[in-house]
Design an enzyme around this catalytic site. Structure first.
Site, PDB file in Angstrom:
ATOM      1  CG  HIS A 208      -1.822  -1.178   1.310  1.00 30.27           C
ATOM      2  ND1 HIS A 208      -1.376  -2.437   1.648  1.00 30.27           N
ATOM      3  CD2 HIS A 208      -3.160  -1.287   1.092  1.00 30.27           C
ATOM      4  CE1 HIS A 208      -2.403  -3.276   1.644  1.00 30.27           C
ATOM      5  NE2 HIS A 208      -3.493  -2.601   1.304  1.00 30.27           N
TER       6      HIS A 208
ATOM      7  CG  HIS B 262      -6.191   1.856  -0.583  1.00 30.35           C
ATOM      8  ND1 HIS B 262      -6.029   0.569  -0.102  1.00 30.35           N
ATOM      9  CD2 HIS B 262      -6.682   2.566   0.451  1.00 30.35           C
ATOM     10  CE1 HIS B 262      -6.396   0.515   1.159  1.00 30.35           C
ATOM     11  NE2 HIS B 262      -6.809   1.720   1.513  1.00 30.35           N
TER      12      HIS B 262
ATOM     13  CD  GLU C  29     -20.424  -8.106  24.304  1.00 29.59           C
ATOM     14  OE1 GLU C  29     -21.307  -8.511  25.074  1.00 29.59           O
ATOM     15  OE2 GLU C  29     -20.630  -7.264  23.391  1.00 29.59           O
TER      16      GLU C  29
ATOM     17  CG  HIS D 180     -28.240 -15.904  25.559  1.00 31.60           C
ATOM     18  ND1 HIS D 180     -28.953 -15.404  24.500  1.00 31.60           N
ATOM     19  CD2 HIS D 180     -27.961 -14.844  26.364  1.00 31.60           C
ATOM     20  CE1 HIS D 180     -29.118 -14.103  24.653  1.00 31.60           C
ATOM     21  NE2 HIS D 180     -28.516 -13.738  25.770  1.00 31.60           N
TER      22      HIS D 180
END
Length: 691
Positions: free
Chosen positions: A42, A278, A428, A490
């Site tokens: 890059h 890029h 999280e 869950h």
């Protein structure tokens, strides 16, 4: 350099002189030439960020190339890790142990210059970046760790923690949700030691950012509580950039985002401000045109003019002086506060306090059944009283994961200094990357907790922790269908197998309270990688300590918990976590039918694999092919231990919403089911066929 006295900065003098411009072009074309030689990489972002990086590394950042791990240094995080050649060029030019030949070997096997920066691999690289957004979260974690250390150690007139955390971010970083999670928490905590520079080049791989990203980034960060500055011309206005840097570095009450408008591929006539600059080399013809456009010699490649190198290598003198001044301050600090100085040195070395494990409790069967999450709570608090560097918390689930340290205070912007309980909020992924930054900063051992099912949300950060070898402890509770009525959303099924597939992550699923105590000890003593403690919601019988701690079995990953009467079993039952009790009950049922069985508790496969072959074969004798694994999760991976003639009792489907006992019964995780499977395996082996 812009030397710092405590928290005070002396303004730097910056002029657009010829040497500075040549130094900037040196950065640009080292990156361009390396990408071109590697035929991948890059080049565009290093070309655009070279002016800002030049200023930071020659006039503002405090570091010592001859001692990259000096504790008093500023931390520099390249969150846009795809621009790695920008960082490698700076490391080489300023005198780190990164040679010109290392730059020539960019992206090659065994080189110091891999495609994305890797902590512990290249001197001067603080964190492993590349997956976008992670680096900004790491920087937030570093800023939180440095604040904790400042609150613990700094004293009036004796400030040994005064460094800054500086991050470079891209459009892609700020699109990622993990960056938003971390930035929100940074603003909440008013982390004034954190400065992030946003490379606003408005180009991604697919084209202009307005294909998918048109938001007001400055407004978003202001709403988080950040100070926001703008640099209109990040291509040529060195004086304007320097002024903005000084304002940013002078801010002490909140984090600062500096939005820098740059041109990706600056100087490339045909690729500047396009996606073509890029993620791929410019091409030989375009490299020549860019060099001509910026007045740079076409040859040789990897050119570093002598005067430019001498200019950059002034960093060696500045760094040596800065470290020497800091060490003199530390010597005065040590004379005034000898106990604190010893603690500082111990923590920065990563050593645990002497006698730290003496207070870890031992649990007795007669005290009754106990969920391993509850046992973990007791062990955590015993350790926290002896290990002041232990800090962490939960993603808004502390009451359920039982991860509050009772006497450790709160880490909050308005709380009394010194708190170690961190509230990450429902973030999280942000929690995971912040934990990595805390660990990489040093002086802190971080832990983070959530339900095991939600480890999915933080898996990219866990993977990077394993890749970096971060000393992080994950406390994952509600480990199986034993969650019960909350249902399959869950209830983890594939998660144990998935995390066990990750190199350098130790996954520990203890069978009872005593194995949990041993698991915490394993986690704290491990310095070369993260540990996941996988704990139950439901209560489990407590095993006799004499059985659990025999020959340090838990710490060896697997051990013989109960054996056949004569030590010559016909079948091996291998189990983890709550299913160890199921295997023990199955062993009794088999014994009633005259089938001698051995129960092996295997809380940590990774630790077991580290043991010598003799120990592994003593626990799992090759002469006993009749084997059954028992675990309330995916059976993937158990073939390694049961072989092609054994069987696995597990769950290869999603769970259900019902009381835990009913789910275990319906899905066949019972002593009777294990007994029947063991008998079937044994009978098949005796017939000479597979079970």
């Amino acid at each position: 350099m812009n030397p710092r006295q405590g928290n005070q900065w002396r303004p730097a003098t910056v002029e657009n002189d010829a040497l500075a411009l040549r130094a900037i072009n040196t950065i640009r074309f080292l990156a361009v030439d390396a990408v071109q030689k590697a035929k991948s990489g890059h080049p565009g972002t290093p070309m655009g960020l070279a002016p800002l990086s030049y200023l930071l590394w020659t006039k503002y950042l405090r570091y010592n190339p001859l001692n990259p791990d000096w504790a008093g240094r500023d931390r520099f995080v390249l969150s846009c890790g795809h621009a790695s050649m920008l960082l490698y060029s700076l490391l080489h030019l300023t005198g780190y142990d990164v040679t010109l030949d290392d730059l020539r070997e960019f992206r090659q096997w065994g080189s110091k210059t891999p495609g994305h920066p890797e902590a512990g691999h290249t001197p001067g690289v603080e964190v492993t970046t590349g997956p976008l957004g992670q680096g900004l979260g790491n920087a937030v974690g570093m800023a939180m760790a440095s604040r904790m250390l400042a609150q613990r150690f700094n004293r009036p007139g004796h400030e040994i923690v005064s460094h800054r955390i500086v991050a470079l971010c891209s459009d892609g970083d700020l699109m990622e949700g993990v960056a938003s999670e971390a930035a929100s928490l940074a603003g909440f905590h008013r982390l004034g030691n954190l400065v992030a520079f946003y490379d606003d080049n408005r180009i991604t791989i697919e084209g202009p950012t307005d294909l998918a990203f048109r938001e007001n980034v400055g407004g978003r960060f202001r709403s988080y509580g950040w100070n926001v500055l703008n640099i209109a011309d990040g291509n040529t206005d060195l004086a304007g950039m320097a002024a903005a840097i000084e304002v940013a570095f002078g801010e002490r009450e909140r984090p600062t985002l500096v939005i820098v408008r740059t041109s990706i591929g600056y100087g490339s006539p045909n690729k500047q401000d396009t996606a073509g600059a890029h993620g791929s080399p410019l091409g030989e013809a375009e490299v020549a045109l860019a060099k001509e456009n910026l007045g740079w010699p076409a040859t040789p490649a990897f050119l570093v003019p002598d005067d430019v190198l001498a200019h950059f290598r002034e960093a060696l003198v500045r760094g040596e002086k800065a470290e020497k001044e800091w060490r003199m301050r530390f010597a005065a600090y040590a004379a005034a506060f000898p106990a604190l100085a010893l603690e500082w040195e111990r923590r920065m070395w990563g050593d645990l306090p002497e006698g730290w494990a003496e207070g870890i409790p031992t649990f007795l069967p007669e005290a009754g059944a106990m969920a391993t999450r509850s046992a973990s709570h007791k062990v955590l608090n015993a350790i926290a009283a002896k290990v002041p560097e232990l800090a962490g918390g939960s993603a808004d689930l502390a009451p359920s994961t039982e991860t509050i340290m009772k006497e450790a205070g709160e880490f909050l912007p308005d709380a009394e200094p010194g708190g170690r309980n961190v509230h990450f909020g429902v973030r999280e992924h942000g929690m995971g990357t912040i934990l990595n930054g805390m660990a990489r900063h040093g002086g802190v051992i971080p832990y983070g907790a959530t339900f095991f099912i939600f480890s999915d949300y933080m898996r990219p950060s866990i993977r990077l922790a394993a890749l970096m070898g971060c000393r992080v402890v994950y406390v994952f509770t509600h480990d199986s269908v034993g969650v019960g009525e909350d249902g399959p959303t869950h209830q983890p099924i594939e998660h144990l197998a998935s995390l066990r597939a990750m190199p350098n992550l130790h996954v520990v699923r203890p069978a009872d309270a005593n194995e949990t105590a041993a698991a915490w000890r394993m986690a704290l003593e491990r310095t070369a990688g993260p540990t996941a403690l996988v704990l139950s919601r439901q209560k489990l019988p407590v095993l006799p300590p004499s059985s659990v701690f025999r020959d340090d079995g838990v710490c060896r990953g697997a051990y013989v918990l109960e054996d056949a009467g004569d030590g010559r079993p016909d079948v091996l039952l291998i189990a983890t976590g709550s299913e160890v009790s199921v295997a023990l009950a199955a062993r009794e049922l088999l014994a009633e039918e005259g089938v001698p069985a051995r129960v092996v508790s295997m809380p940590c496969r990774e630790r077991f694999e580290e043991q010598e072959a003799g120990y592994r074969e003593a626990v799992l004798p090759p002469s006993v092919p009749a084997r059954v694994s028992v675990e309330a999760g995916s059976t993937i991976g158990w073939a390694r231990y049961v072989g092609d003639r054994g069987a696995s009792v597990g769950i290869d489907r999603f769970g259900a919403s019902a009381p835990a006992e009913r789910i275990f019964r319906e899905l066949g995780i019972t002593p009777e089911a294990v007994r029947d499977r063991a008998k079937s395996v044994l009978a098949a082996i005796r017939r000479g066929v597979r079970a």
